[in-house]
Enzyme design. Structure first.
Site, PDB file in Angstrom:
ATOM      1  N   GLY A   1      -2.948   9.172  -3.394  1.00 40.85           N
ATOM      2  CA  GLY A   1      -4.160   9.872  -3.856  1.00 40.85           C
ATOM      3  C   GLY A   1      -3.911  11.305  -4.262  1.00 40.85           C
ATOM      4  O   GLY A   1      -4.757  11.926  -4.901  1.00 40.85           O
TER       5      GLY A   1
ATOM      6  N   CYS B   1     -10.823   3.415   0.710  1.00 42.09           N
ATOM      7  CA  CYS B   1      -9.376   3.576   0.857  1.00 42.09           C
ATOM      8  C   CYS B   1      -8.990   2.696   2.035  1.00 42.09           C
ATOM      9  O   CYS B   1      -9.668   2.722   3.075  1.00 42.09           O
ATOM     10  CB  CYS B   1      -9.029   5.037   1.128  1.00 42.09           C
ATOM     11  N   THR B   2      -7.926   1.916   1.881  1.00 36.38           N
ATOM     12  CA  THR B   2      -7.580   0.946   2.927  1.00 36.38           C
ATOM     13  C   THR B   2      -7.047   1.610   4.209  1.00 36.38           C
ATOM     14  O   THR B   2      -6.929   0.945   5.240  1.00 36.38           O
ATOM     15  CB  THR B   2      -6.569  -0.097   2.407  1.00 36.38           C
ATOM     16  N   HIS B   3      -6.754   2.897   4.146  1.00 42.37           N
ATOM     17  CA  HIS B   3      -6.367   3.599   5.379  1.00 42.37           C
ATOM     18  C   HIS B   3      -7.597   3.879   6.263  1.00 42.37           C
ATOM     19  O   HIS B   3      -7.460   4.018   7.481  1.00 42.37           O
ATOM     20  CB  HIS B   3      -5.710   4.954   5.065  1.00 42.37           C
TER      21      HIS B   3
ATOM     22  N   ASP C   1       0.876  -1.167   0.000  1.00 36.78           N
ATOM     23  CA  ASP C   1       0.000   0.000   0.000  1.00 36.78           C
ATOM     24  C   ASP C   1       0.916   1.220   0.000  1.00 36.78           C
ATOM     25  O   ASP C   1       2.127   1.096   0.220  1.00 36.78           O
ATOM     26  CB  ASP C   1      -0.883  -0.021   1.260  1.00 36.78           C
ATOM     27  N   SER C   2       0.327   2.395  -0.183  1.00 36.01           N
ATOM     28  CA  SER C   2       1.121   3.626  -0.100  1.00 36.01           C
ATOM     29  C   SER C   2       1.626   3.836   1.322  1.00 36.01           C
ATOM     30  O   SER C   2       2.420   4.752   1.560  1.00 36.01           O
ATOM     31  CB  SER C   2       0.255   4.817  -0.492  1.00 36.01           C
TER      32      SER C   2
ATOM     33  N   CYS D   1      -4.480  -1.300  -2.028  1.00 35.96           N
ATOM     34  CA  CYS D   1      -4.669   0.149  -2.127  1.00 35.96           C
ATOM     35  C   CYS D   1      -5.666   0.408  -3.244  1.00 35.96           C
ATOM     36  O   CYS D   1      -5.431   0.008  -4.398  1.00 35.96           O
ATOM     37  CB  CYS D   1      -3.316   0.795  -2.437  1.00 35.96           C
ATOM     38  N   ASN D   2      -6.766   1.068  -2.920  1.00 30.38           N
ATOM     39  CA  ASN D   2      -7.789   1.371  -3.937  1.00 30.38           C
ATOM     40  C   ASN D   2      -7.231   2.291  -5.016  1.00 30.38           C
ATOM     41  O   ASN D   2      -7.499   2.109  -6.208  1.00 30.38           O
ATOM     42  CB  ASN D   2      -8.980   2.079  -3.288  1.00 30.38           C
ATOM     43  N   THR D   3      -6.436   3.271  -4.594  1.00 38.01           N
ATOM     44  CA  THR D   3      -5.902   4.264  -5.527  1.00 38.01           C
ATOM     45  C   THR D   3      -4.970   3.600  -6.537  1.00 38.01           C
ATOM     46  O   THR D   3      -5.054   3.860  -7.738  1.00 38.01           O
ATOM     47  CB  THR D   3      -5.151   5.359  -4.740  1.00 38.01           C
TER      48      THR D   3
HETATM   49  N1  DGL Z   1      -4.656   3.091   1.170  1.00 38.38           N
HETATM   50  C1  DGL Z   1      -4.689   3.827  -0.075  1.00 38.38           C
HETATM   51  C2  DGL Z   1      -6.006   3.555  -0.800  1.00 38.38           C
HETATM   52  O1  DGL Z   1      -6.616   2.528  -0.527  1.00 38.38           O
HETATM   53  C3  DGL Z   1      -4.368   5.224   0.214  1.00 38.38           C
HETATM   54  C4  DGL Z   1      -3.994   5.996  -0.970  1.00 38.38           C
HETATM   55  C5  DGL Z   1      -3.170   7.190  -0.693  1.00 38.38           C
HETATM   56  O2  DGL Z   1      -2.019   7.022  -0.315  1.00 38.38           O
HETATM   57  O3  DGL Z   1      -3.674   8.291  -0.938  1.00 38.38           O
HETATM   58  O4  DGL Z   1      -6.444   4.273  -1.646  1.00 38.38           O
END
Ligand code: DGL
Length: 269
Positions: free
Chosen positions: A50, A190-192, A17-18, A80-82
């Protein structure tokens, strides 16, 4: 095409993930597929994705995927969705191992909604993405879908400010228009965001149901491992390794709390 290294059923699954958001998915995987070895990468130095341009997101996704392949990973989870909506198609075209992505749970939310009003919290790069917009059209099933970008929220979570007044104020600002639209389902896109679900529930109350994606992603990974005959069949529990390119003691703490044991991120370039 990336040059593949040798793999076996015991090879690890790469998950990234990010930042720390994908830990919500990694935890679910270790609980439900306990024999699997995992390598987690938090690309925190480049968070938030994002708020990055498309070519930067693609570059980061490919760099990490290349590294996973060098570690002999047998599958990759883009937690990560993004990164999924912006970069998974090009990655799948380059890599022949299974690549599992994560997409906001629009379909189950639309099915569960009694008043057909669904809110979706996403990053800015997801909100504007054509793949995401077509996912909404495909799965909205007659429901009105209200998309709310949340700039700044990933950064709050990455920097351990999720319990601050500032974070609560930011969440209130993002959730107010959704509540004004009378939503009864709220997709955490978003996974966060599961790391602020307690705060979100406090603001939206009991009449709004929250949907996360850790469980469906784990199920999809499990199906892919079976389909490709790469399930780890060894006895005993698999090993999980955690890497990050931006050391932060909050992240070590979160990791240790989630896994109920003292853990640290190892440095990743
Ligand atoms: N966890 C990421 C997601 O699911 C976060 C993306 C980000 O870093 O902006 O989109």
């Amino acid at each position: 095409m990336f040059k593949l290294q040798t793999q076996s059923n015991n090879s690890p699954i790469g998950i990234f993930d990010s930042g720390i958001g994908g830990l919500s998915i990694a935890k679910c995987i270790t609980e439900q597929l306990p024999r699997e070895n995992l390598i987690y990468v938090a690309d925190s130095k480049f968070a938030p994705y994002g708020e990055q341009p498309l070519d930067k997101i693609i570059e980061r996704v490919n760099t990490i995927a290349q590294w996973f392949i060098e570690q002999h990973c047998k599958a990759i989870v883009v937690a990560c969705n993004t990164a999924t909506v912006n970069a998974i198609d090009q990655l799948r075209a380059k890599v022949s191992i299974p690549i599992i992505g994560v997409e906001p749970a629009i379909k189950p939310a639309a099915a569960l909604s009694k008043n057909k009003k669904v809110g979706v919290l996403v990053t800015s790069a997801t909100a504007e993405n054509p793949r995401f917009l077509s996912l909404i059209n495909q799965h909205k099933n007659g429901a009105s879908i209200f998309v709310q970008p949340c700039p700044g929220l990933v950064n709050m979570i990455e920097t351990g400010q999720q319990d601050s007044h500032e974070c609560f104020a930011l969440l209130t600002q993002f959730l107010s228009p959704l509540l004004a639209n009378n939503i009864d389902q709220l997709v955490l896109g978003c996974t966060h965001y599961p790391f602020v679900s307690k705060q979100i529930k406090h603001i939206v109350g009991n009449n709004v149901h929250l949907l996360e994606t850790a469980q469906p992603v784990t199920e999809q990974l499990s199906r892919q491992l079976k389909k490709n005959k790469i399930v780890n069949l060894s006895n005993g529990c698999g090993k999980s390794l955690f890497y990050s390119n931006h050391h932060n003691t909050n992240h070590d703490q979160l990791l240790s709390t989630l896994w109920s044991t003292q853990l640290r991120f190892t440095s990743f370039i």
